[in-house]
Scaffold this active site. Structure first.
Site, PDB file in Angstrom:
ATOM      1  N   SER A 278      10.354 -15.671  -6.273  1.00 51.26           N
ATOM      2  CA  SER A 278      10.094 -16.059  -4.887  1.00 51.26           C
ATOM      3  C   SER A 278      10.746 -17.393  -4.520  1.00 51.26           C
ATOM      4  CB  SER A 278       8.587 -16.158  -4.652  1.00 51.26           C
ATOM      5  OG  SER A 278       7.960 -14.936  -4.965  1.00 51.26           O
TER       6      SER A 278
HETATM    7  N1  SAH Z   1       5.697 -13.926  -8.875  1.00 50.20           N
HETATM    8  C1  SAH Z   1       7.031 -13.544  -9.332  1.00 50.20           C
HETATM    9  C2  SAH Z   1       7.843 -12.828  -8.274  1.00 50.20           C
HETATM   10  C3  SAH Z   1       7.241 -11.559  -7.878  1.00 50.20           C
HETATM   11  S1  SAH Z   1       8.333 -10.286  -7.293  1.00 50.20           S
HETATM   12  C4  SAH Z   1       7.791 -14.720  -9.893  1.00 50.20           C
HETATM   13  O1  SAH Z   1       7.259 -15.836  -9.893  1.00 50.20           O
HETATM   14  O2  SAH Z   1       8.911 -14.519 -10.363  1.00 50.20           O
HETATM   15  C5  SAH Z   1       7.064  -9.014  -7.241  1.00 50.20           C
HETATM   16  C6  SAH Z   1       6.707  -8.451  -8.588  1.00 50.20           C
HETATM   17  O3  SAH Z   1       5.604  -7.577  -8.384  1.00 50.20           O
HETATM   18  C7  SAH Z   1       7.814  -7.610  -9.219  1.00 50.20           C
HETATM   19  O4  SAH Z   1       8.060  -8.040 -10.514  1.00 50.20           O
HETATM   20  C8  SAH Z   1       7.242  -6.194  -9.188  1.00 50.20           C
HETATM   21  O5  SAH Z   1       7.663  -5.396 -10.282  1.00 50.20           O
HETATM   22  C9  SAH Z   1       5.760  -6.478  -9.253  1.00 50.20           C
HETATM   23  N2  SAH Z   1       4.891  -5.403  -8.773  1.00 50.20           N
HETATM   24  C10 SAH Z   1       5.042  -4.606  -7.670  1.00 50.20           C
HETATM   25  N3  SAH Z   1       4.024  -3.736  -7.556  1.00 50.20           N
HETATM   26  C11 SAH Z   1       3.179  -3.994  -8.606  1.00 50.20           C
HETATM   27  C12 SAH Z   1       1.948  -3.428  -9.055  1.00 50.20           C
HETATM   28  N4  SAH Z   1       1.341  -2.415  -8.431  1.00 50.20           N
HETATM   29  N5  SAH Z   1       1.388  -3.932 -10.177  1.00 50.20           N
HETATM   30  C13 SAH Z   1       1.964  -4.946 -10.860  1.00 50.20           C
HETATM   31  N6  SAH Z   1       3.132  -5.526 -10.490  1.00 50.20           N
HETATM   32  C14 SAH Z   1       3.730  -5.054  -9.381  1.00 50.20           C
END
Ligand code: SAH
Length: 186
Positions: free
Chosen positions: A33
């Site tokens: 992010s």
């Molecule tokens: N917080 C992260 C960025 C998040 S991007 C950082 O600091 O780098 C969003 C993430 O959510 C992705 O890795 C994606 O695979 C995950 N994601 C999406 N749906 C999800 C779910 N149902 N359960 C767990 N992870 C999920």
């Protein structure tokens, strides 16, 4: 955040972008992010140091690392095993030992450690994930991007009290989607 090596959370080809204020692709169609959003969401949680925090969407592990410096313990859940393992290795290398990274469907939360004083979702939900609201402690705060995929989402702040849950909409954002289920491919 100033003391955290963000470049360590970004794959080598994209590392030149590590200290810019935008989201950067980290593979699997997801991004680490934007630092402004990480700072805003983290600040809004008003952590005092003792809290148990659940993060949904580990991604690179950067947000979990930021939370781990400010909270008592962090559980972070990721649907891609490969991303979860890479994040776990990074955090171990940095010596952050109050973060547990688990693989699973974050829409189900992580009941084993519930309730949580804070919940931060870092992928956009189209509807309010009630299971996560249920895992929030009384007095707790949950933040999530909510809104249509590809449309305008807002960071929504929920506060749970003995009388119910109140809602406040913060800034407009664009996050990658919160997808249902654990990813089986990787
Ligand atoms: N917080 C992260 C960025 C998040 S991007 C950082 O600091 O780098 C969003 C993430 O959510 C992705 O890795 C994606 O695979 C995950 N994601 C999406 N749906 C999800 C779910 N149902 N359960 C767990 N992870 C999920």
């Amino acid at each position: 955040m100033a003391s955290l090596p963000r470049h360590m959370f970004i794959p080598a080809p994209m590392r030149a972008h590590a200290y810019q204020d935008y989201a950067v692709p980290i593979g699997f169609g997801v991004t680490i992010s934007q630092p402004f959003v990480v700072g805003l969401m983290t600040g809004t949680l008003a952590l005092e140091g003792h809290e148990r925090v659940l993060e949904v969407g580990t991604g690179s592990g950067y947000q979990a690392a930021v939370l781990s410096r400010l909270a008592g313990e962090v559980v972070s859940i990721e649907r891609y095993r490969t991303l979860a393992e890479a994040a776990r290795a990074r955090l171990a290398k940095l010596g952050y030992d109050n973060v547990e990274i688990v693989v699973g469907d974050g829409l189900a939360g992580w009941p084993e450690r519930a309730p949580y004083d804070r919940i931060m979702v870092t992928a956009a939900a189209e509807r309010m994930p009630e299971t996560l609201v249920d895992q929030l402690a009384e007095g707790g705060v949950m933040l999530l991007p909510l809104g249509p995929q590809g449309g305008t989402q807002h960071i929504v702040k929920l506060t749970k009290t003995s009388t119910g849950v109140s809602r406040e909409d913060l800034i407009p954002v664009r996050f990658v989607p919160l997808l249902p289920g654990q990813a089986h491919e990787l």
